[in-house]
Design a protein around this motif. Sequence first.
Motif, PDB file in Angstrom:
ATOM      1  N   PHE A  18     -13.570   0.185 -10.049  1.00 50.55           N
ATOM      2  CA  PHE A  18     -12.228   0.335  -9.449  1.00 50.55           C
ATOM      3  C   PHE A  18     -11.253   0.978 -10.427  1.00 50.55           C
ATOM      4  CE2 PHE A  18     -13.809  -3.135  -6.677  1.00 50.55           C
ATOM      5  CZ  PHE A  18     -13.678  -2.456  -5.477  1.00 50.55           C
ATOM      6  N   VAL A  25      -7.905   8.978  -9.434  1.00 46.02           N
ATOM      7  CA  VAL A  25      -6.932   9.318  -8.386  1.00 46.02           C
ATOM      8  C   VAL A  25      -5.601   9.722  -9.013  1.00 46.02           C
ATOM      9  CG1 VAL A  25      -5.529   8.361  -6.531  1.00 46.02           C
ATOM     10  CG2 VAL A  25      -7.987   7.961  -6.572  1.00 46.02           C
ATOM     11  N   LEU A  29      -3.756  13.388  -8.954  1.00 41.82           N
ATOM     12  CA  LEU A  29      -2.383  13.560  -8.491  1.00 41.82           C
ATOM     13  C   LEU A  29      -1.511  14.194  -9.569  1.00 41.82           C
ATOM     14  CD1 LEU A  29      -1.708  10.247  -6.560  1.00 41.82           C
ATOM     15  CD2 LEU A  29      -1.861  12.547  -5.626  1.00 41.82           C
ATOM     16  N   PHE A  33       0.513  17.725  -9.410  1.00 44.78           N
ATOM     17  CA  PHE A  33       1.959  17.866  -9.603  1.00 44.78           C
ATOM     18  C   PHE A  33       2.272  18.792 -10.782  1.00 44.78           C
ATOM     19  CE2 PHE A  33       2.430  13.949  -7.008  1.00 44.78           C
ATOM     20  CZ  PHE A  33       3.303  14.490  -6.073  1.00 44.78           C
ATOM     21  N   LEU A  36       1.817  22.265  -9.671  1.00 46.17           N
ATOM     22  CA  LEU A  36       2.934  22.631  -8.806  1.00 46.17           C
ATOM     23  C   LEU A  36       4.181  22.923  -9.634  1.00 46.17           C
ATOM     24  CD1 LEU A  36       3.701  22.789  -5.773  1.00 46.17           C
ATOM     25  CD2 LEU A  36       4.581  20.471  -6.029  1.00 46.17           C
TER      26      LEU A  36
ATOM     27  N   TRP B  12     -20.828 -14.768  -4.700  1.00 47.54           N
ATOM     28  CA  TRP B  12     -19.467 -15.091  -4.263  1.00 47.54           C
ATOM     29  C   TRP B  12     -19.529 -15.989  -3.041  1.00 47.54           C
ATOM     30  CZ3 TRP B  12     -16.969  -9.580  -4.437  1.00 47.54           C
ATOM     31  CH2 TRP B  12     -16.851  -9.177  -5.774  1.00 47.54           C
ATOM     32  N   THR B  24      -9.750  -4.676  -1.686  1.00 51.34           N
ATOM     33  CA  THR B  24     -10.345  -3.331  -1.811  1.00 51.34           C
ATOM     34  C   THR B  24      -9.816  -2.398  -0.731  1.00 51.34           C
ATOM     35  OG1 THR B  24     -12.333  -4.352  -2.642  1.00 51.34           O
ATOM     36  CG2 THR B  24     -12.528  -2.073  -1.925  1.00 51.34           C
ATOM     37  N   PHE B  28      -7.575   0.936  -1.391  1.00 57.02           N
ATOM     38  CA  PHE B  28      -7.995   2.266  -0.897  1.00 57.02           C
ATOM     39  C   PHE B  28      -6.988   2.841   0.103  1.00 57.02           C
ATOM     40  CE2 PHE B  28     -12.220   1.429  -2.682  1.00 57.02           C
ATOM     41  CZ  PHE B  28     -12.473   2.682  -3.246  1.00 57.02           C
ATOM     42  N   ALA B  31      -4.027   4.040  -1.823  1.00 57.34           N
ATOM     43  CA  ALA B  31      -4.366   5.278  -2.533  1.00 57.34           C
ATOM     44  C   ALA B  31      -4.381   6.462  -1.566  1.00 57.34           C
ATOM     45  CB  ALA B  31      -5.714   5.140  -3.226  1.00 57.34           C
ATOM     46  N   VAL B  34      -0.859   7.333  -0.653  1.00 55.61           N
ATOM     47  CA  VAL B  34      -0.179   8.059  -1.741  1.00 55.61           C
ATOM     48  C   VAL B  34      -0.667   9.505  -1.805  1.00 55.61           C
ATOM     49  CG1 VAL B  34       0.043   8.206  -4.264  1.00 55.61           C
ATOM     50  CG2 VAL B  34       0.335   6.014  -3.110  1.00 55.61           C
ATOM     51  N   MET B  35      -1.996   9.629  -1.676  1.00 54.43           N
ATOM     52  CA  MET B  35      -2.585  10.984  -1.724  1.00 54.43           C
ATOM     53  C   MET B  35      -2.021  11.861  -0.606  1.00 54.43           C
ATOM     54  SD  MET B  35      -5.010  11.729  -3.993  1.00 54.43           S
ATOM     55  CE  MET B  35      -6.456  12.510  -3.356  1.00 54.43           C
ATOM     56  N   ALA B  38       1.573  12.729  -1.280  1.00 52.70           N
ATOM     57  CA  ALA B  38       1.680  13.715  -2.360  1.00 52.70           C
ATOM     58  C   ALA B  38       1.263  15.097  -1.882  1.00 52.70           C
ATOM     59  CB  ALA B  38       0.817  13.288  -3.543  1.00 52.70           C
ATOM     60  N   LEU B  41       3.895  16.452   0.338  1.00 53.52           N
ATOM     61  CA  LEU B  41       5.052  16.896  -0.434  1.00 53.52           C
ATOM     62  C   LEU B  41       4.752  18.233  -1.123  1.00 53.52           C
ATOM     63  CD1 LEU B  41       7.883  16.024  -1.399  1.00 53.52           C
ATOM     64  CD2 LEU B  41       6.776  15.028  -3.409  1.00 53.52           C
TER      65      LEU B  41
END
Lengths: 596, 200
Positions: A18, A25, A29, A33, A36, B12, B24, B28, B31, B34-35, B38, B41
């Motif tokens: 993770f 990620v 990003l 940016f 850009l 578990w 999880t 995800f 993320a 956000v991706m 972005a 934008l």
Amino acid sequence: MRTRLRSRLARRGSALVFAVMSVMVVSILAAGFLQLSMGVTRRLNGYSDTQQAINLAEAGLAEAYSGLAVARTGNVGTMEAPAVMGGGLLWVEAEHHASGLVELECTAMYGTGRATLGLVCEPVGLGVASLGFFTEEDLRLNPDVRLDSYDSQVGTYADQMNTALNNKGTIGSNGDVSVASGNTIMGDIVYGPTGKLSVASGSVVTGGSSARPEEEVLPPVVVPDIPLQKAVKYSSGTPMVVPPGQVGYAGLDIGKNTTLILKGPLDLVVNSLILRLGAQLVFDTSAGPVQLFVNESLDFSTSSVVTTSSQVTSDSLIFVAAPEGKSVNFGAKSQFYGFIYAPEADVHLSAQYELYGGLVCKELQLAAQGKMHYDLSLGATLSGQLPILHSWRVVDLPQQVAARRIDPFQLLGLDPNELLPPAQSHQDQVLDIRYVDTDGRTTSYFGLESDFDWSIVGSLLYGVRDGVAFYLPEDYALRGDLADDPLVDLVDSSLSSKQLRDALLAASPCSAESLTAACLRDPPMSTSDLKSVLDANDPLAPQTLLAAVDSTSLDSSALKDVLLANSPLPVEVLDAVLLRDPPLSLSDLTKVLTSQ
Amino acid sequence: MRAPHRTARSGWTLIEVVLASTFTVGVFAKAAFVMESALGLASDETASMHYEDQARRVMDRIGLAIMGSDRDTLFPQIEELHTNSIRYSFSLGLEDGEVVWSSPEEIRFLNAAGTGAIEWRENPGAAEERRVVWSNLVSPLLEGEEVNGLDDNGNGLIDEDGLSFVLEGNRIVIRLTLRRPEVDGRLVVESVEHVVYCRN
């Protein structure tokens, strides 16, 4: 074995996966940016660089344009040695056209920005007349010639004799200049870029001398398109009058004792013009100027007479468009107030053809004892007038400039610290100025401008570049503090002691001011040279005698001779003799005192 | 004493699995959100930059063309009112000692079927006419303006087109709006205004 298994089990888990994914990620990003942001910056920089280059090109044009107003050439820097300004660089190329128009093109580079702007303008008052007396070929003056100057707008020539304006003549050539013995040149001599100057002993040159930075190009005569009437051979007792307007003749042959009157305003075109014995040519400019265009030949015989009705030199103009190799003969008896322009012709000027104005020709044969007086008002007195703007434009970038958009200093391999700003990047010229320096002394300079330090100038009294006055106050000749004695200028010039002696002897009797200056000259004249000059100018004025006492040129014996020749001496001179340091020898002092 | 067999108790619990899965999925989803934001934008920025670039380029071409023109040759000569075309001649420099002027050129706004364009023409209307489209993304009306007989965008002009010229003495105010719908339906609009002086 069990311990190893336990250890492996204890390290099982998925947090690292993770974490790595999160970092990837965020990295993707951030990279996006960054990309850009860099793109935006690059685009903005490119745009602002172009704008800056345009501004620099405008500034370069402005510098060249305003430079033309003070008799600069308009060339500022070159591609090899550009001017640096505001982090960029620029250069201006000026092209002077025969029509009098000047085309300026400024190329500027800033960062990745490039720009070339151009303008067409017309400098005020510039013209070939500003060249003074000029020949395209070598100029060889015969003995006893006098060339000087005056300003017809200030007054007559006679009123300006031995004033500052009498001392501003300009003699020039694209080749050599030879000054023969007995010549009096009241002004400067500018010879060709690869030419040389020779001054014979016994001649006087009051101004400086220098090579011109580049050859002068004489534009051809543009003859007006006027139909030509058939040739006229005139010999009547009644004067022949050519009326105002535009008139042309295939030929004019003015017979013995016959008068030809040209009434202005008139443009007269003739293929040939002949004045025979006793014939008279009158330029009647009372109602307007007369322009005489001669296509083939011109011959004023020795006993003919040429006169002008006024002393306005710009009103009587003779343009000779005779083809190369043709000679034109001004043999007439004349006090001609006008301007003669013959760019292709060999001009013969007799001693009795006294010219007030200007003369520009290919070759000049000026007879011995000839006199020419340059009229300063014919030349350009720009007085800071800006040129007339005709057009402005955006010019296509030169190929070598447009090709690579990188830092211009890197592209041209230049160090910005070694480049000059635009104001100091003007093309070099011959500078002739009189000024009051920062210590309050009035002095002159004549020579290449690149050799002159402008920071020592407190105030400018007059200034000329390449024969074009860019600063000449109207009251120049009338201001007592400025109206310098030409011979004082001569003393202050760079002539050697012997040359100065010859010049002063040729000009004797000299003024008290010039003799005083000669006594106090630095570097001093030799004892024998100064004594010869003082002997030739007896009796000496008290101020000159005082200067002689203080002079380092004269030793005890020479000073004694001078004092004896001028005895009895004024009291103040005797006082100065007694207080002299170093003192006179006892025997010399005794002789001086006993002669009183 | 024998140590307990830990392997049997490893793994578990259901609660742990549920919690882990929830976290999880949440991470995800965040993320991805956000991706997407972005990228959206960035896409907006890129499109905006692209059109701003194009608007500036076109504006520079228009500006430089008019700067080099002779004010007296501009057509129409109407002061203070807006027009969507301008005709001019500019200096080509000196030839044979005389200033040479170009043949007439025109920059005009074309509006066909809701799509605006800027067209440059040399020798307009003559047999040897040449034409080039400088941009076909011009908005039918300037940004903020509507066809209602009012000055909606407060620039003093009424119902002006996407390209407008206003003559004020030797000053010429040029206004331009580019507009283009993106594939996702968004409308990208860029406006630029430029004031130039006739230098001739």
